[in-house]
Design a protein around this motif. Structure first.
Motif, PDB file in Angstrom:
ATOM      1  N   GLY A 203       0.767  -1.232   0.000  1.00 41.70           N
ATOM      2  CA  GLY A 203       0.000   0.000   0.000  1.00 41.70           C
ATOM      3  C   GLY A 203       0.802   1.288   0.000  1.00 41.70           C
ATOM      4  O   GLY A 203       0.240   2.364  -0.065  1.00 41.70           O
TER       5      GLY A 203
ATOM      6  N   THR B  33      -1.085   8.126  -0.232  1.00 45.77           N
ATOM      7  CA  THR B  33      -2.506   8.459  -0.398  1.00 45.77           C
ATOM      8  C   THR B  33      -2.926   9.458   0.682  1.00 45.77           C
ATOM      9  O   THR B  33      -2.347   9.502   1.762  1.00 45.77           O
ATOM     10  CB  THR B  33      -3.382   7.191  -0.331  1.00 45.77           C
ATOM     11  OG1 THR B  33      -3.099   6.505   0.888  1.00 45.77           O
ATOM     12  CG2 THR B  33      -3.080   6.276  -1.496  1.00 45.77           C
ATOM     13  N   SER B  34      -3.970  10.243   0.368  1.00 48.14           N
ATOM     14  CA  SER B  34      -4.290  11.403   1.207  1.00 48.14           C
ATOM     15  C   SER B  34      -4.748  11.016   2.606  1.00 48.14           C
ATOM     16  O   SER B  34      -4.702  11.822   3.521  1.00 48.14           O
ATOM     17  CB  SER B  34      -5.364  12.246   0.521  1.00 48.14           C
ATOM     18  OG  SER B  34      -6.536  11.466   0.371  1.00 48.14           O
ATOM     19  N   ASN B  35      -5.172   9.780   2.800  1.00 45.26           N
ATOM     20  CA  ASN B  35      -5.622   9.374   4.139  1.00 45.26           C
ATOM     21  C   ASN B  35      -4.449   9.087   5.077  1.00 45.26           C
ATOM     22  O   ASN B  35      -4.613   9.107   6.287  1.00 45.26           O
ATOM     23  CB  ASN B  35      -6.515   8.133   4.044  1.00 45.26           C
ATOM     24  CG  ASN B  35      -5.807   6.947   3.410  1.00 45.26           C
ATOM     25  OD1 ASN B  35      -4.972   7.128   2.525  1.00 45.26           O
ATOM     26  ND2 ASN B  35      -6.113   5.752   3.854  1.00 45.26           N
TER      27      ASN B  35
ATOM     28  N   ARG C 281     -16.371 -10.796  10.883  1.00 47.72           N
ATOM     29  CA  ARG C 281     -16.797  -9.686  10.028  1.00 47.72           C
ATOM     30  C   ARG C 281     -15.693  -9.347   9.019  1.00 47.72           C
ATOM     31  O   ARG C 281     -15.963  -9.100   7.840  1.00 47.72           O
ATOM     32  CB  ARG C 281     -17.092  -8.495  10.933  1.00 47.72           C
ATOM     33  CG  ARG C 281     -17.656  -7.282  10.263  1.00 47.72           C
ATOM     34  CD  ARG C 281     -19.174  -7.351  10.126  1.00 47.72           C
ATOM     35  NE  ARG C 281     -19.641  -6.321   9.218  1.00 47.72           N
ATOM     36  CZ  ARG C 281     -19.817  -5.055   9.567  1.00 47.72           C
ATOM     37  NH1 ARG C 281     -19.610  -4.683  10.810  1.00 47.72           N
ATOM     38  NH2 ARG C 281     -20.219  -4.176   8.675  1.00 47.72           N
TER      39      ARG C 281
ATOM     40  N   LEU D  99     -16.046  -9.651   5.020  1.00 43.62           N
ATOM     41  CA  LEU D  99     -15.857  -8.560   4.062  1.00 43.62           C
ATOM     42  C   LEU D  99     -14.835  -8.931   2.994  1.00 43.62           C
ATOM     43  O   LEU D  99     -14.968  -8.549   1.837  1.00 43.62           O
ATOM     44  CB  LEU D  99     -15.350  -7.307   4.786  1.00 43.62           C
ATOM     45  CG  LEU D  99     -16.376  -6.273   5.199  1.00 43.62           C
ATOM     46  CD1 LEU D  99     -15.674  -5.136   5.926  1.00 43.62           C
ATOM     47  CD2 LEU D  99     -17.127  -5.725   3.988  1.00 43.62           C
ATOM     48  N   LEU D 100     -13.805  -9.668   3.429  1.00 40.21           N
ATOM     49  CA  LEU D 100     -12.717  -9.962   2.501  1.00 40.21           C
ATOM     50  C   LEU D 100     -12.981 -11.215   1.679  1.00 40.21           C
ATOM     51  O   LEU D 100     -12.402 -11.387   0.612  1.00 40.21           O
ATOM     52  CB  LEU D 100     -11.395 -10.119   3.265  1.00 40.21           C
ATOM     53  CG  LEU D 100     -10.903  -8.880   4.020  1.00 40.21           C
ATOM     54  CD1 LEU D 100      -9.601  -9.190   4.751  1.00 40.21           C
ATOM     55  CD2 LEU D 100     -10.703  -7.705   3.069  1.00 40.21           C
TER      56      LEU D 100
ATOM     57  N   GLU E 122     -10.862   4.150  11.408  1.00 39.05           N
ATOM     58  CA  GLU E 122     -12.079   4.582  12.104  1.00 39.05           C
ATOM     59  C   GLU E 122     -13.056   3.453  12.366  1.00 39.05           C
ATOM     60  O   GLU E 122     -13.848   3.527  13.288  1.00 39.05           O
ATOM     61  CB  GLU E 122     -12.794   5.654  11.268  1.00 39.05           C
ATOM     62  CG  GLU E 122     -11.997   6.936  11.182  1.00 39.05           C
ATOM     63  CD  GLU E 122     -12.591   7.933  10.197  1.00 39.05           C
ATOM     64  OE1 GLU E 122     -13.325   7.502   9.285  1.00 39.05           O
ATOM     65  OE2 GLU E 122     -12.312   9.128  10.342  1.00 39.05           O
TER      66      GLU E 122
ATOM     67  N   ALA F 124     -14.122  -1.646   8.638  1.00 41.19           N
ATOM     68  CA  ALA F 124     -13.704  -1.751   7.240  1.00 41.19           C
ATOM     69  C   ALA F 124     -12.244  -1.338   7.098  1.00 41.19           C
ATOM     70  O   ALA F 124     -11.485  -1.925   6.316  1.00 41.19           O
ATOM     71  CB  ALA F 124     -14.589  -0.879   6.347  1.00 41.19           C
ATOM     72  N   ASP F 125     -11.837  -0.326   7.891  1.00 41.99           N
ATOM     73  CA  ASP F 125     -10.445   0.108   7.855  1.00 41.99           C
ATOM     74  C   ASP F 125      -9.531  -0.992   8.388  1.00 41.99           C
ATOM     75  O   ASP F 125      -8.430  -1.210   7.882  1.00 41.99           O
ATOM     76  CB  ASP F 125     -10.265   1.374   8.695  1.00 41.99           C
ATOM     77  CG  ASP F 125     -11.161   2.503   8.214  1.00 41.99           C
ATOM     78  OD1 ASP F 125     -11.056   2.848   7.032  1.00 41.99           O
ATOM     79  OD2 ASP F 125     -11.958   3.011   9.024  1.00 41.99           O
TER      80      ASP F 125
ATOM     81  N   ALA G  62     -10.214  -4.146   8.275  1.00 44.54           N
ATOM     82  CA  ALA G  62     -10.181  -5.198   7.248  1.00 44.54           C
ATOM     83  C   ALA G  62      -9.113  -4.872   6.208  1.00 44.54           C
ATOM     84  O   ALA G  62      -8.393  -5.755   5.739  1.00 44.54           O
ATOM     85  CB  ALA G  62     -11.555  -5.330   6.595  1.00 44.54           C
ATOM     86  N   GLU G  63      -9.000  -3.602   5.861  1.00 48.07           N
ATOM     87  CA  GLU G  63      -7.984  -3.232   4.872  1.00 48.07           C
ATOM     88  C   GLU G  63      -6.579  -3.485   5.411  1.00 48.07           C
ATOM     89  O   GLU G  63      -5.700  -3.951   4.686  1.00 48.07           O
ATOM     90  CB  GLU G  63      -8.120  -1.769   4.439  1.00 48.07           C
ATOM     91  CG  GLU G  63      -7.064  -1.394   3.403  1.00 48.07           C
ATOM     92  CD  GLU G  63      -7.257  -0.007   2.796  1.00 48.07           C
ATOM     93  OE1 GLU G  63      -7.927   0.082   1.767  1.00 48.07           O
ATOM     94  OE2 GLU G  63      -6.760   0.970   3.375  1.00 48.07           O
TER      95      GLU G  63
END
Lengths: 339, 806
Positions: B30, B179-181, B429, B433-434, B471, B474-475, B477-478
């Motif tokens: 990433g 990336t901006s995050n 979860r 998701l993945l 946050e 989902a974050d 999971a990434e």
């Protein structure tokens, strides 16, 4: 009577023999076999024959008629064949003379790429949806998890109209319109024109096209995203195409990725198209961010989904080896004709 | 963001990998590596040599002959440089070695320059002494290098050692796309953390210990934050007895690799800490700070302020300023003031390390037209905890590098720090998701690498403050996916309810439009949606024409792209002109694109976007060619009624005698015509051109793809020809209307086979001839049927003042 018939026959055969064309043969048919012909005359004279002899005479006449007809048909058929053969010999053309073509128009390479992408996804059960090109801030940004004052807004160089009305910078807003309708599951793609304030040059245009895709259902996974887009890439670029997913960041998806495809020019060996890397970046994608689902009244605890977006021009430029984006909007017929 | 790998390795000491391996691994986890460049890629066989003796060249005034000691051997080298002395230690490239550039510092050649033994004016030279430019760099990054001439090493450097290594060039600079995050990754420490996690090696953060003197900060400075909404933390520390000197070489090298010019120890330290921690720092000269006080507050509208680049800037009341007791001394987060800038005479320095509101900084920088490295970082939203860590790091470096003393204590005005974020851990979860089956142990191991801690009591993950981007689940999971490997996630297709693939009716009509246009020889063009307001003049629209009511873009790329089109013609006419000027013959183009009609201006609601099917051509063909295309299209859309054409279309941009509205079932669907010669002139088209426009939303209700088999006629047709003399003012459309109205059920069709005006026809009249066909579905027509229908038709025609010819 017999002698008369024999005479008629002999005359007819002689005439057939001497006939030098189909017309002559037809004359024979008329003169001998026709209503006013010699044989018919014989039949007409039957009233002068004794009733008990009539069947015999009739038979003789019919036999004679059949014989003459057979010879006549044979002669006609031979003559027609000869005529056809002569025709085939004389009607020779120069097959290398130019073709007579209907002047057909040509589709724009963008459209060819768009229809190709649409075809693939329609085949996978996706509906094509359109959204407005002039949009509100809410659909273009806020509902996609890009709140007011977010730096991502700057990144997209938005054209503004007035108040919160703008020219859409991405087709992603169409997703929100569809989600808001509340009909699940969703499988859609949204092609369309988007705008960003980039000066015109060989790789930039202030107006271009994107195709966005969205799937929402129960139990949609990142693995589904990978599988779907891998199938798409194979359809679009060829069965041998490999895909690679790299982590990335988009506000409206999490996890997010960029997808590279193995270079369809060199097959991954490295060439000028893929700048030697063997891979070409083709689209951005990810799992729909829970905030995005929530804002469109979809419960992220029950539903999940994935989204992807790609630039049509990029695909057209790559696929057709067009080296200057400006050509796409000049509409020079010498360019358009090549597609 | 550019950083030398050696700097990353300083915090990940066990990291061992090749450049390409590093690139691939970081990109897949990433942290995308855009490119990398080996600093020594064109440097080879360059050693530290010491000049033992210098003699004049016998045949050249400007050359000297040096005997140079390389440790294991001594070489004779001829040079034109004038700055070397006996005893100097210099970089020497020997036979077969390579340098990166020429001595003039011009563009570097692709593969470097190979050096060979040779003769200079008859004297043998076994190599070359190098300038910094020949080593591929410049005085910007090696300020100690002489302005021109050979680079001279510090005396402490060992003779015979690898000069490339000594110069810090055995290194690779990586350029990352962050990336901006990931605000935290705009720093060396952030990238190093990612590298450590990627390669699963320990991350060793710098140990920050500040040795302070006896003095107290309160005696030097106090801080007041008035506008706490724009400044959540302001840390200040003071350093005294400042001695301005060059910073050490290792610091210079690291900055240079990041593309930052070394200046002096103080400036370099602030830049170094900004790179290392991602926290911008500012330094004020305390002697210029009135009242020993720093106040953080908004500026007043219309105030002016001179920034340290000498420019006077206009302020407004949404810009945050750093002030002293009397005046403004800096624009917060963007640039310091001329009035408080550090000079070489500085004695006491106030360091600022603050956390400003990112959105406010972004907007202020935009309004000022002044984006700086600092504002670029602030606008992403920084971690207030990092502000303290960074200022302490800066003070540590001041003290360790002998740049000054650190006064004890820190002035710190801090809004309550947000508690560390906690996210409920839910392995199921994450796998859901993945689409994976990753074990909890593997996930925990990944969290460990990322410094996420697991609170067993609450089943929560505690997120370190530098990861503001994490946050929700989902974050998380990434994070799992990134380090488990995106490539290891399987590929499946969505299961669940089947859906039908669909192309909506509107798009099917557009597809048919493309098909028919192309069938008729028209190629598809694409034109911009925005254009110049001058277009209305080119099209000769009246001043009060409603089409001039166009939507204006408030920030267009220029006037030529400033309004959203209300008429689709400009695009096609411009494209025809382009082709005409390029001498392309017989050009036929079409376009499918929207016009944008506002409901009111300025726009308060979204406008009406109407798809227009626009065709245009020049060359072979005429008005009726275009009409044919329209009717072919209607035919494909199942529009079987008679299309009518009203010559009073009222289009000022079309030839007044050669234009028509296209009317179907009483509704105007568009128009066509020959382009007005004045308009052609405006577009520099030197030949007749024809256009047609269909308004697709109006066409749509009439279109259908349903077809019904009508049977094939069983009974013969009867046809009658009529020839008539007609006043010129009568349109054949009127004649056809009568034939249609009066022909009755048995009328099958009619065909115009002759129109003639000329010598045999009386003035003001034309001759027109039709063949009319009749047929009944259920019987053979009788003469009386046909005669009756013809009589009706002829009576109707006579009503129009038409005379029948024999």
């Amino acid at each position: 009577m017999r002698a008369k018939l024999d005479q008629i026959k002999a005359d007819a055969l002689a005439q057939i023999q001497n006939a030098d064309g189909l017309e002559k043969l037809n004359e024979v048919r008329v003169n001998v076999l026709g209503k006013k012909g010699a044989l018919t005359a014989v039949l007409k004279s039957m009233k002068d024959v004794a009733p008990e002899d009539r069947p015999k005479v009739g038979q003789m006449v019919n036999e004679t008629r059949a014989e003459i007809e057979a010879v006549l048909e044979d002669a006609i058929s031979k003559m027609e064949r000869a005529k056809r053969e002569l025709q085939m010999k004389t009607e020779v053309i120069d097959v290398t003379l130019p073709a007579k073509k209907h002047t057909k128009g040509h589709r724009h390479p963008n459209t060819i790429a768009m229809e190709e992408v649409e075809r693939i996804f329609i085949g996978m059960g996706y509906e094509v949806v359109e959204g407005p090109e002039i949009e509100t801030d809410y659909y273009n940004f806020e509902a996609l998890n890009i709140p007011a004052d977010h730096p991502a807004k700057d990144e997209q160089d938005t054209f503004y109209i007035s108040g919160d009305i703008l020219l859409r910078t991405q087709t992603s807003g169409t997703q929100v319109h569809v989600m808001e309708q509340g009909k699940l599951p969703i499988r859609m793609i949204a092609p369309g024109r988007v705008f960003r304030s980039d000066e015109v040059d060989a790789t930039h245009s202030p107006s271009f096209h994107q195709i966005e895709g969205l799937v929402i259902d129960k139990h949609i996974t990142f693995a589904d995203l990978k599988g779907t887009l891998a199938e798409f890439a194979k359809e679009l670029f060829g069965e041998e195409t490999k895909v690679k997913f790299r982590p990335h960041h988009f506000n409206f998806t999490e996890p997010s990725a960029e997808m590279d495809v193995s270079c369809f020019k060199c097959g991954g060996k490295g060439c000028r198209f893929c700048k030697g890397s063997g891979w070409i970046e083709i689209l951005g994608c990810g799992m729909v961010h829970p905030n995005v689902l929530r804002m469109s009244n979809i419960d992220p605890e029950k539903y999940s989904g994935f989204a992807f977006g790609m630039g049509l021009e990029r695909i057209a430029l790559l696929k057709y080896e067009i080296d200057d984006m400006r050509l796409l909007y000049e509409n020079d017929i010498r360019f358009l004709k090549q597609f | 963001m550019n950083t030398a790998l050696s700097w990353i390795k300083a915090y990940v000491p066990e990291l061992e990998c090749g450049d390409q391996e590093y690139t691939d691994a970081m990109t897949l986890s990433g942290t995308k590596v855009e490119t990398f460049e080996r600093l020594d890629k064109n440097l080879d066989k360059i050693y530290v040599g010491q000049i033992m003796s210098i003699e004049r060249h016998p045949d050249a005034d400007k050359l000297i002959i040096c005997q140079v000691d390389l440790g294991d051997k001594q070489l004779q080298i001829v040079t034109g440089a004038s700055n070397v002395n006996v005893g100097d230690k210099v970089p020497v490239v020997v036979d077969g070695g390579k340098v990166a550039g020429g001595h003039d510092g011009g563009p570097l050649p692709e593969g470097g320059i190979t050096i060979k033994n040779g003769k200079l004016r008859g004297v043998e030279s076994f190599g070359m002494m190098c300038s910094i430019e020949e080593l591929g760099s410049s005085r910007d990054f090696y300020p100690e290098a002489p302005e021109s001439g050979i680079y001279i090493f510090d005396e402490s450097v060992a003779v015979g050692s690898d000069a490339i290594e000594v110069l810090g060039l055995r290194d690779t600079v990586f350029e990352y796309e962050v990336t901006s995050n990931r605000v935290d990754c705009y720093s060396v420490l952030g990238i190093a953390r990612e590298a450590a996690a990627t390669f699963n090696k320990p991350f060793v953060a710098p140990v920050v210990e500040v040795r302070e003197n006896e003095e107290k900060i309160e005696d030097y400075i106090s801080v007041e934050v008035v506008d706490t909404d724009l400044c959540s933390r302001y840390c200040a520390r003071v350093c005294t007895n400042i001695k301005i000197e060059p910073s050490p070489e290792w610091m210079q090298r690291r900055l240079a690799a990041s593309g930052i010019r070394p200046i002096n120890n103080l400036v370099d330290i602030t830049n170094y800490v900004m790179e290392e921690y991602g926290q911008p720092m500012h330094a004020f000269d305390l002697d210029t700070v009135a009242g020993k006080k720093i106040v953080v507050k908004r500026a007043k509208d219309g105030e002016e302020f001179q920034t340290l680049d000498g420019q006077v800037r206009k302020l407004d009341s949404e810009m945050l300023m750093i002030c002293d007791a009397e005046k403004e001394i800096g624009i917060a987060g963007i640039m310091g003031g001329e009035n408080s800038k550090i000079t070489d005479d500085v004695k006491t320095v106030v360091f600022e390390s603050a956390t400003f509101n990112g959105a406010n900084i972004r907007k202020s920088a935009k309004r000022l037209g002044l984006r700086t490295d600092a504002s670029g970082k602030f606008e992403k939203g920084l971690d207030p905890r990092n502000a303290e860590a960074a200022i302490n790091r800066a003070c540590q470096l001041i003290q360790e590098l002998g740049c000054g003393e650190v006064v004890s204590g820190m002035a710190d005005v801090c809004q309550p720090l947000k508690e560390l974020n906690r996210i409920k851990f839910d392995a199921e979860r994450i796998n859901g998701l993945l689409g994976t089956d990753i074990s909890t142990e593997t996930m925990m191991e990944i969290f460990g690498r990322l410094e996420l801690t697991y609170d067993e009591a609450t089943n929560e993950l505690v997120i370190p403050s530098f990861r503001q981007d994490l946050e929700g689940i989902a974050d998380i999971a990434e994070e799992v996916a990134r380090f488990y490997g995106y490539d290891k996630i399987p590929m499946t297709l969505p299961s669940g309810e089947a859906t039908t693939g669909k192309l909506p009716f509107k798009l099917r009509l557009e597809e048919k439009a493309r098909d028919i246009a192309e069938f008729c020889g028209f190629s598809q063009g694409m034109c911009y949606s925005f254009e110049s307001p001058k277009v209305f003049d080119k099209l000769m629209l009246a001043e009060d024409d409603v089409l001039r009511q166009a939507i204006t873009i408030s920030n267009p790329l220029g006037e030529d792209f400033s309004i959203m089109r209300t008429v689709p013609l400009n695009g096609i006419l411009t494209s025809l002109a382009t082709n005409y000027n390029r001498r392309n013959k017989n050009v036929r183009l079409y376009e499918l694109g929207n016009v944008y009609l506002p409901k009111a201006l300025p726009l308060t609601e979204l406008p009406d976007e109407r798809m227009q099917f626009t065709l245009g051509f020049y060359g072979d063909g005429d008005f009726f060619t275009m009409k044919g295309v329209i009717e072919e299209y209607f035919d494909v859309l199942g529009m079987n009624k008679k299309v009518t054409y009203d010559p009073n279309a009222g289009k000022v941009f079309l030839h007044p005698g050669r234009q028509a509205s296209i009317i179907y079932d009483g509704v105007v669907l568009g128009y066509l015509g020959e382009v007005h010669p004045d308009v052609l002139d405006n577009y520099d088209i030197g030949t007749k051109a024809y256009i047609a426009v269909l308004d697709m939303p109006n066409v749509e209700p009439f279109a259908t793809f349903n077809r019904k088999f009508e049977g094939i006629a069983k009974y013969p047709a009867v046809s009658r020809d009529i020839s008539m003399v007609v006043p010129k003012s009568i349109l054949v459309g009127q004649i056809e209307a009568i034939i249609e109205q009066r022909g009755g059920k048995i009328l099958e069709g009619y065909n115009l086979f002759d129109v003639y005006e000329g010598s045999q026809i009386k003035e003001g009249f034309k001759s027109v001839a039709y063949s009319i066909t009749f047929r009944a579905k259920d019987r053979t027509l009788e003469e009386a049927d046909v005669a009756g229908a013809m009589k009706k038709i002829l009576n109707g025609l006579e009503g129009l003042g038409i005379e029948l010819r024999a």
